[in-house]
Design an enzyme around this catalytic site. Structure first.
Site, short mmCIF file in Angstrom:
data_model
loop_
_atom_site.label_atom_id
_atom_site.label_comp_id
_atom_site.label_asym_id
_atom_site.label_seq_id
_atom_site.Cartn_x
_atom_site.Cartn_y
_atom_site.Cartn_z
N CYS A 149 0.83 -1.21 0.00
CA CYS A 149 0.00 0.00 0.00
C CYS A 149 0.87 1.26 0.00
CB CYS A 149 -0.91 0.00 1.22
SG CYS A 149 -1.78 1.56 1.49
N ILE B 168 -6.26 1.81 5.77
CA ILE B 168 -4.91 1.84 6.32
C ILE B 168 -4.17 3.05 5.74
CG2 ILE B 168 -4.66 -0.63 6.80
CD1 ILE B 168 -3.27 -0.88 4.05
N LYS C 210 -11.11 -8.18 5.36
CA LYS C 210 -10.73 -7.45 6.57
C LYS C 210 -11.34 -8.09 7.82
CE LYS C 210 -10.63 -3.14 3.95
NZ LYS C 210 -11.31 -1.85 3.71
N GLU D 110 -5.22 8.35 8.52
CA GLU D 110 -4.94 9.19 7.35
C GLU D 110 -3.43 9.38 7.27
OE1 GLU D 110 -7.33 9.66 5.22
OE2 GLU D 110 -8.71 8.81 6.68
N SER D 111 -2.85 9.01 6.14
CA SER D 111 -1.40 8.86 6.05
C SER D 111 -0.61 10.14 6.35
CB SER D 111 -1.01 8.31 4.68
OG SER D 111 -1.37 9.20 3.63
#
Length: 248
Positions: free
Chosen positions: A32, A72, A59, A85-86
């Protein structure tokens, strides 16, 4: 402690136990790009952490207690605090943990990096659309033209700044936030999109020398194996390349 190469947890799995004191946990997935952002920051800052990989096609029910939409990455600390939230997760890691700050201290320079990130915002969806079109045998000429234009915009930033990296003469947060999509260009069949961007190619070559980038690099053959299974809707895709669970 579970590492980057641990197998994914899927539907029917038991939830992991509490996060140990002095450790932060990241719920992630090896392939990802958004999780890749946070993993780069963890590695660059030398933060002690554990990785729980999630099977995104199957999941676990319990995972929705970590993120309301099951996305993720998610960070969890020993106080059961969750951050997702990245970009938010990366900024949190930079603010909370010691070591070299990846975001600038100067408010304007920090704001400038966030503005650069906004200029980059079309690259992830365009890359994904190109990948899907290529995998499905559809024409993606117009999509690649649009992607090349966005990458030319990034090239112009480097030309204007006359610096190796987007944040200046050394790697900073903005470089780590955009890197995952550049690492995937070749795997996605889009490497030719940077043929006419010499400054961007120099930046890519410089990024490949960074210890955090090197440590998290995924071999092209493994990535292609993942994509082959992923586009067959095979839930085993996420563990591709793992013979046995690796715990470290």
């Amino acid at each position: 402690m579970s590492g980057d190469l641990s197998r994914c947890l899927g539907k029917g799995s038991c939830p992991p136990g509490p996060v140990p004191e002095g450790v932060i946990r990241i719920y992630s997935m090896r392939f990802c790009p958004y999780s890749h952002r946070a993993r780069l920051v963890l590695k660059a800052k030398g933060i002690r952490h554990e990785v729980i990989n999630i099977n995104l096609k199957s999941k676990p029910d319990w995972y929705y207690t970590k993120h309301p939409f099951g996305q993720i990455p998610v960070l969890e600390n020993s106080q059961c605090q969750l951050v997702y939230e990245s970009v938010i997760a990366c900024e949190y890691l930079d603010d909370v943990y010691p070591g070299r700050k990846l975001f600038p201290y100067d408010p304007y320079e920090r704001a400038r990096q966030k503005m650069l990130l906004e200029l980059f915002c079309k690259v992830p969806p365009l890359s994904k659309e190109c990948l899907i079109a290529l995998r499905c045998g559809r024409d993606c000429t117009d999509l690649k033209v649009a992607l090349r234009q966005e990458l030319c915009n990034m090239e112009e930033i480097l030309e204007y700044q006359n610096t190796t990296f987007f944040g200046g003469d050394c790697i900073s947060m903005i470089d780590y936030l955009v890197w995952p999509w550049f690492e995937r260009l070749d795997v996605y069949g889009l490497a030719d999109c940077v043929n006419h961007t010499p400054m961007l190619r120099l930046w890519i070559a410089s990024m490949k020398q960074d210890p955090a980038v090197c440590a998290l690099h995924t071999d092209k053959s493994v990535f292609l194996g993942f994509l082959n299974l992923y586009f067959q809707n095979n839930p085993c895709a996420f563990d591709f390349g793992l013979c046995n669970p690796i715990i470290r």
